[in-house]
Motif scaffolding. Structure first.
Motif, PDB file in Angstrom:
ATOM      1  N   ILE A  80      -4.861  27.525 -42.479  1.00 35.40           N
ATOM      2  CA  ILE A  80      -3.713  26.624 -42.550  1.00 35.40           C
ATOM      3  C   ILE A  80      -2.607  27.333 -43.316  1.00 35.40           C
ATOM      4  CG2 ILE A  80      -2.883  24.383 -43.358  1.00 35.40           C
ATOM      5  CD1 ILE A  80      -5.761  23.358 -43.117  1.00 35.40           C
ATOM      6  N   ALA A 331      -1.362  20.342 -40.520  1.00 38.55           N
ATOM      7  CA  ALA A 331      -2.637  19.810 -41.007  1.00 38.55           C
ATOM      8  C   ALA A 331      -2.313  18.805 -42.109  1.00 38.55           C
ATOM      9  CB  ALA A 331      -3.507  20.942 -41.539  1.00 38.55           C
ATOM     10  N   VAL A 346      -4.816  17.094 -37.499  1.00 34.93           N
ATOM     11  CA  VAL A 346      -3.591  17.866 -37.235  1.00 34.93           C
ATOM     12  C   VAL A 346      -2.634  17.036 -36.396  1.00 34.93           C
ATOM     13  CG1 VAL A 346      -2.672  20.013 -36.243  1.00 34.93           C
ATOM     14  CG2 VAL A 346      -4.975  19.981 -37.246  1.00 34.93           C
TER      15      VAL A 346
END
Length: 554
Positions: A80, A331, A346
């Motif tokens: 991420i 996210a 997400v």
């Protein structure tokens, strides 16, 4: 002596910073030079006000329920954050055979502070714009530069040979002082003898620090910084400010203090009163890279740069792994309820569509204020306190000409003494043509004791106000510049870079923030070094990737 030579033997000092957003037509020594800029309606100049994706940030701040009734996608690793640390980890994992990896990036392009733009005149940076030639001891970075063609060969003694097109072309730097451009960024022309003597003494002291080793045999200052000596004689410098260190050493020269204050703002977005003395000294004492040119002559403190700045390095990192990279994907929730996997919810920024990713491991390659939000509700001894981020404004001006004043001709890096900005870079300096059209990238850190208030005011400032302040300042050195501006784009970085406040680099907070959660969530970002430079982000990504895979030497 230019700035890169000074890096070999210099440090950071004290400077009183004007109030945020204060226009200053005379700060660089001008008189009424900025009057033309002050009277122009900048609403009529083409361009945009940019910044990190506001819609994506809105998704992050919302309290959204984790996605349900969605068939999860399966991956070994989810990264991420698509900044340099995340891309570096992605590259390392790919080369280690971890192919089933997905990267999520909330922006429309990866890169973080190494992002860039482009128009018909030139590519240009929106953030970091150069990489000092690294020490050969930083083998991971040396290998990367060899792979991408920045290092073309090695001499018999192991000294790298750098690509001439990647080394900063001459002339490199100049300073506007007393109505005239002088070579290099250290004030020298016309300064009193007493100031010159202080500068010499300062250089000698820093040269000693650059060569110093601690009682553990390691360099007192090196990159990555976690490889620096643990000797208390040096680490205790982290407990004081740069101002205190300069006072302690008896450095009172106004010119020296201006220059080292400029360096503090340039590298950390903070004043010497806010900056750890260890961090300030590290910037200068850790730069030990050498190379060889085509004639075999040794280069010291050389700089690698490209029109798009470190966007070039970002793209090279991106291309060295074929794992999928999903852009404009936020996210917003992490679930550890499953003992064997991590579930990540997400949202697609343009459409709002929700998906679920399930992975064995997650790497949070995001700033700590984002990581903390994603970990809300997860029981963990990990803490992320004491992280301070400096707001920045970057202005890219496309011009069809650049009026010059007396002295040194246009350089790559151009700084105005006493200005609120830290100068501008000529983005197309590396071009082989000599066109009057060019892009000037102006950097302005927004310093202040209350960073939240500074950030709030920055977001409330219009593009036209930023332009007027910026160009009024530049007009002091380039009278009539206003009439040559064809396009003007502004980017506001609310959390531009980590600022190494006293006690942070070698304090507990930074070490605790690196600790994984249940050995399933790991962390990588330059803020975990306390210094926001490419080398640290690159190394943090490799460290975290190795840690995830249980590799020794993480």
């Amino acid at each position: 002596m230019n700035r890169r030579q000074f890096i070999q033997t210099s440090a950071v000092g004290v400077f009183t910073v004007p109030p945020l957003l204060q226009s200053c037509a005379t700060s660089a020594g001008g008189d009424a030079s900025g009057m033309l800029a002050a009277n122009i309606d900048w609403n009529n100049v083409p361009g945009t006000l940019l910044g990190p994706n506001a819609k994506a940030g809105h998704w992050l701040r919302q309290t959204l329920a984790p996605a349900t009734d969605v068939e999860p996608e399966e991956y070994d690793v989810v990264i991420i954050g698509g900044g340099i640390a995340g891309l570096s980890a992605r590259r390392w994992l790919w080369r280690a055979g971890i192919k089933h990896t997905l990267m999520l990036e909330l922006e429309a392009q990866p890169g973080g502070n190494s992002s860039s733009g482009k128009n018909d005149v030139s590519a240009y940076p929106w953030g970091a714009h150069y990489l000092p030639v690294p020490d050969v001891g930083h083998t991971e970075l040396i290998d990367f530069l060899r792979e991408i063609g920045t290092i073309t060969d090695f001499m018999a003694n192991g000294t790298p040979v750098y690509n001439d097109y990647h080394l900063c072309h001459d002339p490199e730097e100049r300073l506007f002082l007393d109505g005239r451009w002088q070579d290099g960024l250290i004030p020298k022309e016309g300064i009193p003898e007493a100031d010159q003597q202080q500068i010499v003494r300062f250089l000698t002291l820093i040269e000693n620090l650059k060569n110093a080793k601690g009682n553990d045999g390691r360099d007192a200052f090196t990159i990555p910084l976690d490889r620096s000596s643990a000797d208390p004689a040096y680490r205790q410098l982290d407990t004081m400010t740069m101002t205190q260190w300069l006072d302690q050493q008896g450095f009172s020269s106004t010119y020296l203090r201006w220059y080292v204050a400029y360096s503090c703002k340039d590298d950390y977005g903070s004043t010497p009163d806010q900056t750890s003395a260890w961090a300030g000294l590290h910037y200068f004492a850790s730069r030990k890279g050498t190379g060889a040119d085509a004639n075999g002559e040794t280069l010291t403190s050389a700089v690698l740069t490209w029109p798009e700045g470190n966007g070039f390095l970002m793209n090279q990192l991106r291309q060295q792994a074929n794992a999928p990279l999903r852009l404009q994907a936020v996210a917003y929730a992490i679930d550890l309820s499953d003992a064997t996997s991590v579930k990540v919810s997400v949202t697609n920024v343009p459409t709002g569509k929700q998906t679920v990713i399930r992975a064995r491991k997650v790497l949070l390659a995001v700033p700590q204020f984002v990581a903390s939000r994603l970990l809300t509700g997860i029981d963990s001894p990990r803490t992320a306190t004491g992280f301070h981020y400096a707001p920045w404004v970057v202005v890219n001006l496309t011009v069809d000409g650049l009026p010059q004043t007396a002295g040194k001709s246009l350089c790559w890096d151009n700084v105005l003494y006493g200005a609120e900005s830290v100068g501008y870079v000529s983005a197309n300096h590396q071009h082989l043509t000599d066109s009057p059209q060019r892009v000037l990238t102006v950097y302005r850190p927004l310093t202040g004791t209350d960073s939240a208030e500074v950030r709030r005011r920055a977001y409330q400032t219009t593009r036209e106000e930023w332009l007027q302040q910026t160009i009024v300042e530049l007009e002091t050195a380039h009278p009539g510049l206003s009439t040559h501006i064809q396009q003007a784009d502004v980017w506001v970085w609310g959390h531009g870079m980590i600022s190494p406040t006293p006690g942070f680099v070698w304090g507990e907070a930074r070490q605790k923030a690196k600790q994984p959660v249940q050995n399933r969530i790991h962390f990588a970002h330059s803020d975990l070094s306390g210094i926001s430079i490419f080398e640290e982000a690159f190394s943090q990504g490799i460290r975290a990737a190795k840690e995830m895979m249980g590799v020794d030497g993480a």
